[in-house]
Design a protein around this motif. Structure first.
Motif, PDB file in Angstrom:
ATOM      1  N   VAL A  59      13.028  -3.783   1.102  1.00  0.00           N
ATOM      2  CA  VAL A  59      12.173  -4.468   0.130  1.00  0.00           C
ATOM      3  C   VAL A  59      12.490  -3.875  -1.243  1.00  0.00           C
ATOM      4  CG1 VAL A  59      10.345  -4.912   1.814  1.00  0.00           C
ATOM      5  CG2 VAL A  59      10.248  -2.837   0.424  1.00  0.00           C
ATOM      6  N   LEU A  60      11.975  -4.498  -2.292  1.00  0.00           N
ATOM      7  CA  LEU A  60      12.320  -4.036  -3.645  1.00  0.00           C
ATOM      8  C   LEU A  60      11.125  -3.440  -4.377  1.00  0.00           C
ATOM      9  CD1 LEU A  60      14.560  -6.980  -4.933  1.00  0.00           C
ATOM     10  CD2 LEU A  60      15.274  -4.864  -3.777  1.00  0.00           C
ATOM     11  N   ARG A  61      11.430  -2.356  -5.092  1.00  0.00           N
ATOM     12  CA  ARG A  61      10.458  -1.795  -6.035  1.00  0.00           C
ATOM     13  C   ARG A  61      11.112  -1.823  -7.415  1.00  0.00           C
ATOM     14  NH1 ARG A  61       9.486   3.961  -5.136  1.00  0.00           N
ATOM     15  NH2 ARG A  61       7.518   3.706  -4.062  1.00  0.00           N
ATOM     16  N   ALA A  62      10.491  -2.556  -8.330  1.00  0.00           N
ATOM     17  CA  ALA A  62      11.030  -2.678  -9.691  1.00  0.00           C
ATOM     18  C   ALA A  62      10.154  -1.843 -10.625  1.00  0.00           C
ATOM     19  CB  ALA A  62      11.025  -4.135 -10.120  1.00  0.00           C
ATOM     20  N   ILE A  63      10.811  -1.061 -11.474  1.00  0.00           N
ATOM     21  CA  ILE A  63      10.076  -0.130 -12.329  1.00  0.00           C
ATOM     22  C   ILE A  63      10.366  -0.418 -13.794  1.00  0.00           C
ATOM     23  CG2 ILE A  63       9.708   2.329 -12.871  1.00  0.00           C
ATOM     24  CD1 ILE A  63      11.101   2.648  -9.958  1.00  0.00           C
ATOM     25  N   LYS A  64       9.322  -0.408 -14.594  1.00  0.00           N
ATOM     26  CA  LYS A  64       9.503  -0.556 -16.046  1.00  0.00           C
ATOM     27  C   LYS A  64       9.690   0.849 -16.628  1.00  0.00           C
ATOM     28  CE  LYS A  64       7.353  -2.261 -20.274  1.00  0.00           C
ATOM     29  NZ  LYS A  64       6.483  -3.273 -20.869  1.00  0.00           N
TER      30      LYS A  64
ATOM     31  N   ALA B 177      -0.299   6.078  -7.178  1.00  0.00           N
ATOM     32  CA  ALA B 177      -1.472   6.940  -7.330  1.00  0.00           C
ATOM     33  C   ALA B 177      -1.109   8.428  -7.423  1.00  0.00           C
ATOM     34  CB  ALA B 177      -2.428   6.709  -6.158  1.00  0.00           C
ATOM     35  N   ARG B 178       0.142   8.767  -7.084  1.00  0.00           N
ATOM     36  CA  ARG B 178       0.562  10.162  -7.263  1.00  0.00           C
ATOM     37  C   ARG B 178       0.511  10.563  -8.735  1.00  0.00           C
ATOM     38  NH1 ARG B 178       4.187  12.305  -3.267  1.00  0.00           N
ATOM     39  NH2 ARG B 178       4.477  10.858  -1.551  1.00  0.00           N
ATOM     40  N   GLU B 179       0.655   9.559  -9.626  1.00  0.00           N
ATOM     41  CA  GLU B 179       0.679   9.841 -11.075  1.00  0.00           C
ATOM     42  C   GLU B 179      -0.722   9.850 -11.677  1.00  0.00           C
ATOM     43  OE1 GLU B 179       3.079   6.674 -12.640  1.00  0.00           O
ATOM     44  OE2 GLU B 179       4.632   7.104 -11.172  1.00  0.00           O
ATOM     45  N   GLY B 180      -1.679   9.295 -10.964  1.00  0.00           N
ATOM     46  CA  GLY B 180      -3.035   9.219 -11.515  1.00  0.00           C
ATOM     47  C   GLY B 180      -3.856   8.226 -10.723  1.00  0.00           C
ATOM     48  N   LYS B 181      -5.170   8.475 -10.674  1.00  0.00           N
ATOM     49  CA  LYS B 181      -6.010   7.673  -9.786  1.00  0.00           C
ATOM     50  C   LYS B 181      -6.556   6.413 -10.436  1.00  0.00           C
ATOM     51  CE  LYS B 181      -7.424  11.196  -6.523  1.00  0.00           C
ATOM     52  NZ  LYS B 181      -8.503  11.570  -5.628  1.00  0.00           N
ATOM     53  N   GLU B 182      -6.310   6.237 -11.748  1.00  0.00           N
ATOM     54  CA  GLU B 182      -6.806   5.039 -12.438  1.00  0.00           C
ATOM     55  C   GLU B 182      -5.681   4.032 -12.528  1.00  0.00           C
ATOM     56  OE1 GLU B 182      -9.365   6.824 -15.763  1.00  0.00           O
ATOM     57  OE2 GLU B 182      -9.093   4.713 -16.321  1.00  0.00           O
TER      58      GLU B 182
ATOM     59  N   LYS C 121      15.805  -0.103  -3.804  1.00  0.00           N
ATOM     60  CA  LYS C 121      15.618  -0.699  -2.475  1.00  0.00           C
ATOM     61  C   LYS C 121      14.934   0.338  -1.590  1.00  0.00           C
ATOM     62  CE  LYS C 121      19.878  -3.387  -2.531  1.00  0.00           C
ATOM     63  NZ  LYS C 121      21.235  -3.451  -1.992  1.00  0.00           N
ATOM     64  N   HIS C 122      14.002  -0.121  -0.766  1.00  0.00           N
ATOM     65  CA  HIS C 122      13.312   0.786   0.164  1.00  0.00           C
ATOM     66  C   HIS C 122      13.248   0.136   1.534  1.00  0.00           C
ATOM     67  CE1 HIS C 122      11.862   3.774  -2.773  1.00  0.00           C
ATOM     68  NE2 HIS C 122      11.928   2.750  -3.601  1.00  0.00           N
ATOM     69  N   PRO C 123      13.230   0.966   2.576  1.00  0.00           N
ATOM     70  CA  PRO C 123      13.108   0.396   3.922  1.00  0.00           C
ATOM     71  C   PRO C 123      11.810  -0.394   4.049  1.00  0.00           C
ATOM     72  CG  PRO C 123      13.645   2.744   4.005  1.00  0.00           C
ATOM     73  CD  PRO C 123      13.338   2.431   2.580  1.00  0.00           C
ATOM     74  N   GLY C 124      11.911  -1.582   4.600  1.00  0.00           N
ATOM     75  CA  GLY C 124      10.754  -2.458   4.689  1.00  0.00           C
ATOM     76  C   GLY C 124       9.947  -2.246   5.969  1.00  0.00           C
TER      77      GLY C 124
ATOM     78  N   ILE D  10       0.837  -1.209   0.000  1.00  0.00           N
ATOM     79  CA  ILE D  10       0.000   0.000   0.000  1.00  0.00           C
ATOM     80  C   ILE D  10       0.875   1.264   0.000  1.00  0.00           C
ATOM     81  CG2 ILE D  10      -1.820   1.270   1.209  1.00  0.00           C
ATOM     82  CD1 ILE D  10      -2.670  -1.462  -0.107  1.00  0.00           C
ATOM     83  N   GLU D  11       1.729   1.414   1.021  1.00  0.00           N
ATOM     84  CA  GLU D  11       2.502   2.669   1.099  1.00  0.00           C
ATOM     85  C   GLU D  11       3.488   2.815  -0.061  1.00  0.00           C
ATOM     86  OE1 GLU D  11       2.531   2.808   5.972  1.00  0.00           O
ATOM     87  OE2 GLU D  11       4.433   3.047   4.917  1.00  0.00           O
ATOM     88  N   LEU D  12       4.306   1.780  -0.272  1.00  0.00           N
ATOM     89  CA  LEU D  12       5.348   1.885  -1.308  1.00  0.00           C
ATOM     90  C   LEU D  12       4.815   1.605  -2.712  1.00  0.00           C
ATOM     91  CD1 LEU D  12       8.269   0.048   0.569  1.00  0.00           C
ATOM     92  CD2 LEU D  12       8.136   2.492   0.030  1.00  0.00           C
ATOM     93  N   GLY D  13       3.714   0.861  -2.792  1.00  0.00           N
ATOM     94  CA  GLY D  13       3.154   0.515  -4.091  1.00  0.00           C
ATOM     95  C   GLY D  13       2.005   1.430  -4.486  1.00  0.00           C
TER      96      GLY D  13
END
Ligand SMILES: C[S@@+](CC[C@H](N)C(=O)[O-])C[C@H]1O[C@@H](n2cnc3c(N)ncnc32)[C@H](O)[C@@H]1O
Length: 217
Positions: A211-216, A46-51, A201-204, A38-41
């Motif tokens: 934890v990991l956040r992978a971005i395309k 949702a900062r970029e758009g609500k859909e 990498k982000h604090p878990g 929820i927080e990291l994902g």
């Protein structure tokens, strides 16, 4: 055998004694899912758009769907959520979960009772499709913005953490799409990189340094 366990924050998780695995961290299922997915994902995306089109690997207890639905209601998001599960929980297990009680909600049972392999409008702005299938067999029907990769660990299910699987997910994501996973092992980070993702990498949550956040991109 499947057992219900109370984790350190008071929320339930499931222990599968045949595989010897928990669905969540014993440090707290609720705090773990909230921090990672929820927080990291969700909130970041949702900062970029609500859909947002979400794909979840592993419906399990339904906790991630429930938390996402609560946030969607709070912030007026438009969520199209697809969740995959090869081994749905039996009713006597999901009926005993305490998430509705802890989160002051009343929808978890309804989410579990929804028929599989069919899209349901759960509320205004939130649709849910639960697919009963194996990740290795599954073919994506649309492009996703956010992926909750919540498989059992690479030690338990190495076949789900391969470059081939991550590439399949990568190909099924929109540019800018984000994949969240609780697993920060170097081998997983390298496999995500090899599949084409940028990886942060982000604090878990409590008990988990990163934890990991992978971005395309
Ligand atoms: C870590 S648990 C998921 C936790 C879940 N998100 C929750 O909040 O309860 C992993 C889930 O993946 C499911 N699973 C295991 N192998 C699978 C596969 N090959 N394809 C799809 N689902 C699988 C398990 O049954 C389990 O429910």
């Amino acid at each position: 055998m499947i057992e219900l366990i109370v984790t350190k924050d008071g929320s339930h998780t499931i222990f599968d004694s045949e595989l010897g695995v928990w669905h969540h961290s014993v440090n707290g299922a609720l705090q773990e899912s909230t921090r990672i997915f929820i927080e990291l994902g969700l909130l970041e995306k949702a900062r970029e758009g609500k859909e947002i089109k979400i794909f979840e690997m592993g419906f399990g207890t339904g906790l991630n769907v429930l938390l996402t639905l609560i946030e969607a209601r709070k912030h007026n998001y438009y969520i199209d959520y697809t969740t995959l599960e090869a081994f749905p929980l039996p009713a006597e297990k999901y009926e005993a979960l305490n998430y509705d009680l802890l989160l002051d909600s009343n929808v978890l049972q309804q989410l579990h009772q929804l028929s599989w392999n069919q899209k349901h409008d759960v509320m205004d702005g939130f649709s849910l499709t639960k697919i009963q299938n194996d990740l290795l067999e599954y073919r994506f029907a649309q492009k996703m913005d956010l992926v909750y990769f919540d498989a059992y660990s690479p030690n338990t299910q190495p076949e789900l953490w391969t470059e081939e699987v991550f590439r399949k997910i990568y190909d099924a994501m929109n540019t800018g799409g984000v994949l969240m996973t609780y697993c920060s092992k170097t081998v997983v980070r390298k496999t995500l990189l090899a599949a084409g993702f940028n990886v942060e990498k982000h604090p878990g949550p409590r008990g988990k340094r990163e934890v990991l956040r992978a971005i395309k991109v």
